[in-house]
Design a protein around this motif. Structure first.
Motif, PDB file in Angstrom:
ATOM      1  N   ILE A 146      11.826   1.693  -3.968  1.00 52.93           N
ATOM      2  CA  ILE A 146      10.953   2.515  -3.340  1.00 52.93           C
ATOM      3  C   ILE A 146      10.601   3.806  -4.243  1.00 52.93           C
ATOM      4  CG2 ILE A 146      10.262   3.890  -1.100  1.00 52.93           C
ATOM      5  CD1 ILE A 146      10.285   0.666  -0.874  1.00 52.93           C
ATOM      6  N   ASP A 190       9.149  -0.987   5.057  1.00 60.42           N
ATOM      7  CA  ASP A 190       8.380  -2.038   5.313  1.00 60.42           C
ATOM      8  C   ASP A 190       8.172  -2.235   6.751  1.00 60.42           C
ATOM      9  OD1 ASP A 190       6.868  -4.567   4.374  1.00 60.42           O
ATOM     10  OD2 ASP A 190       8.322  -5.742   5.404  1.00 60.42           O
ATOM     11  N   MET A 250       5.660   0.622   7.644  1.00 60.03           N
ATOM     12  CA  MET A 250       4.139   0.290   7.246  1.00 60.03           C
ATOM     13  C   MET A 250       3.635  -0.873   8.224  1.00 60.03           C
ATOM     14  SD  MET A 250       3.640   2.163   4.768  1.00 60.03           S
ATOM     15  CE  MET A 250       4.553   3.535   5.244  1.00 60.03           C
ATOM     16  N   SER A 265       0.246  -0.283  10.314  1.00 59.09           N
ATOM     17  CA  SER A 265      -0.680  -1.284  10.019  1.00 59.09           C
ATOM     18  C   SER A 265      -1.079  -1.863  11.323  1.00 59.09           C
ATOM     19  CB  SER A 265      -0.548  -2.201   9.123  1.00 59.09           C
ATOM     20  OG  SER A 265       0.395  -3.231   9.467  1.00 59.09           O
ATOM     21  N   CYS A 325      -2.531  -4.143   4.660  1.00 62.08           N
ATOM     22  CA  CYS A 325      -1.864  -3.440   3.461  1.00 62.08           C
ATOM     23  C   CYS A 325      -2.971  -2.574   2.652  1.00 62.08           C
ATOM     24  CB  CYS A 325      -0.748  -3.928   2.690  1.00 62.08           C
ATOM     25  SG  CYS A 325       0.405  -4.738   3.453  1.00 62.08           S
ATOM     26  N   ASN A 326      -3.885  -3.442   2.342  1.00 54.29           N
ATOM     27  CA  ASN A 326      -4.787  -3.074   1.284  1.00 54.29           C
ATOM     28  C   ASN A 326      -5.851  -2.000   1.705  1.00 54.29           C
ATOM     29  OD1 ASN A 326      -6.551  -4.509   3.000  1.00 54.29           O
ATOM     30  ND2 ASN A 326      -7.320  -5.849   1.288  1.00 54.29           N
ATOM     31  N   CYS A 355      -4.551   1.138   2.527  1.00 55.41           N
ATOM     32  CA  CYS A 355      -4.232   2.321   1.890  1.00 55.41           C
ATOM     33  C   CYS A 355      -3.754   2.120   0.484  1.00 55.41           C
ATOM     34  CB  CYS A 355      -3.068   2.998   2.812  1.00 55.41           C
ATOM     35  SG  CYS A 355      -3.464   3.289   4.310  1.00 55.41           S
ATOM     36  N   HIS A 356      -3.378   0.780   0.228  1.00 52.99           N
ATOM     37  CA  HIS A 356      -2.960   0.423  -0.990  1.00 52.99           C
ATOM     38  C   HIS A 356      -3.752  -0.121  -1.889  1.00 52.99           C
ATOM     39  CE1 HIS A 356       1.239   2.007   0.141  1.00 52.99           C
ATOM     40  NE2 HIS A 356       1.022   1.311   1.325  1.00 52.99           N
ATOM     41  N   MET A 397       0.073  -6.016  -5.483  1.00 55.44           N
ATOM     42  CA  MET A 397      -0.233  -4.533  -4.791  1.00 55.44           C
ATOM     43  C   MET A 397       0.671  -3.387  -5.300  1.00 55.44           C
ATOM     44  SD  MET A 397      -2.079  -3.665  -2.285  1.00 55.44           S
ATOM     45  CE  MET A 397      -2.847  -4.922  -1.674  1.00 55.44           C
ATOM     46  N   ASP A 398       0.154  -2.489  -5.812  1.00 55.49           N
ATOM     47  CA  ASP A 398       0.781  -1.204  -6.279  1.00 55.49           C
ATOM     48  C   ASP A 398       1.259  -0.248  -5.484  1.00 55.49           C
ATOM     49  OD1 ASP A 398       1.904   0.935  -7.955  1.00 55.49           O
ATOM     50  OD2 ASP A 398       0.251   0.947  -9.320  1.00 55.49           O
ATOM     51  N   TRP A 399       2.045  -0.390  -4.878  1.00 50.48           N
ATOM     52  CA  TRP A 399       2.472   0.249  -3.599  1.00 50.48           C
ATOM     53  C   TRP A 399       2.821   1.855  -4.023  1.00 50.48           C
ATOM     54  CZ3 TRP A 399       1.695  -2.933   0.025  1.00 50.48           C
ATOM     55  CH2 TRP A 399       1.970  -4.282  -0.219  1.00 50.48           C
ATOM     56  N   LYS A 458      -4.575   6.479   1.639  1.00 56.68           N
ATOM     57  CA  LYS A 458      -3.225   6.885   1.773  1.00 56.68           C
ATOM     58  C   LYS A 458      -2.579   8.159   1.644  1.00 56.68           C
ATOM     59  CE  LYS A 458       0.724   5.701  -1.282  1.00 56.68           C
ATOM     60  NZ  LYS A 458       1.374   5.173  -2.326  1.00 56.68           N
TER      61      LYS A 458
END
Length: 168
Positions: A32, A48, A51, A55, A62-63, A65-66, A75-77, A85
């Motif tokens: 992380i 996770d 999150m 959500s 997820c998409n 905010c990410h 996905m680029d966390w 975000k």
């Protein structure tokens, strides 16, 4: 061979096989990075879980905010490319501030309120942009308007039926 013994051996083999497969090391958890408001010592599973709660509270995926990495398409966390975000971080800090000031409730090992306080769902209720609702405006006299007595009509309005004894 005894059927009971054969069944016992078969069942034991399945249990032993399952136990050994469960003990084999799996893939290591992803590292992380870029935690700015959550504690930095959280595991991937803990983040996770948080999150997932967020959500569900906002009714998003997820998409929201990410953003995906354009090269890998995954996905680029850690990316801060999306303003949502940043907004989520600010909302998290606001929520913690409200809870600390007004509720003084205990937090669990993940830093989440255990018993009382506000959380994302308190306002969002499954909506990414909560509806702003105004309180109903009371009548000017300050109290609820009483229902008129049965058969009464507002001033200046003739009754629906003529009064009895009119002679017509």
């Amino acid at each position: 061979m005894n059927k009971k013994l054969l069944a016992t051996l078969s069942l034991s083999s399945v249990v032993v096989f399952t136990a050994f497969t469960a003990m084999q090391p799996g893939r290591p958890e992803p590292k992380i990075t870029n935690l700015k408001v959550l504690p930095k010592n959280l595991t991937f599973r803990q983040v996770d879980h948080i999150m997932d709660e967020w959500s569900h509270a906002l009714g998003v995926r997820c998409n929201f905010c990410h953003s995906p990495n354009p090269e890998t398409k995954k996905m680029d966390w850690a990316s801060d490319a999306k303003p949502e975000k940043h907004a989520a971080r600010e909302m998290f800090k606001m929520m913690n501030s409200i809870n600390k000031k007004y509720f003084k409730a205990e937090k669990d090992s993940l830093g989440v309120m255990m018993t009382t306080g506000v959380n994302c769902y308190s306002c969002h209720r499954g909506n990414p942009h909560p509806e702003v609702v105004s309180a109903p405006v009371p009548p000017r006299n300050g109290g609820p308007q009483a229902a008129p007595p049965a058969g009464a009509t507002p001033a200046g309005t003739p009754p629906a039926t003529p009064p009895p004894g009119n002679g017509r």
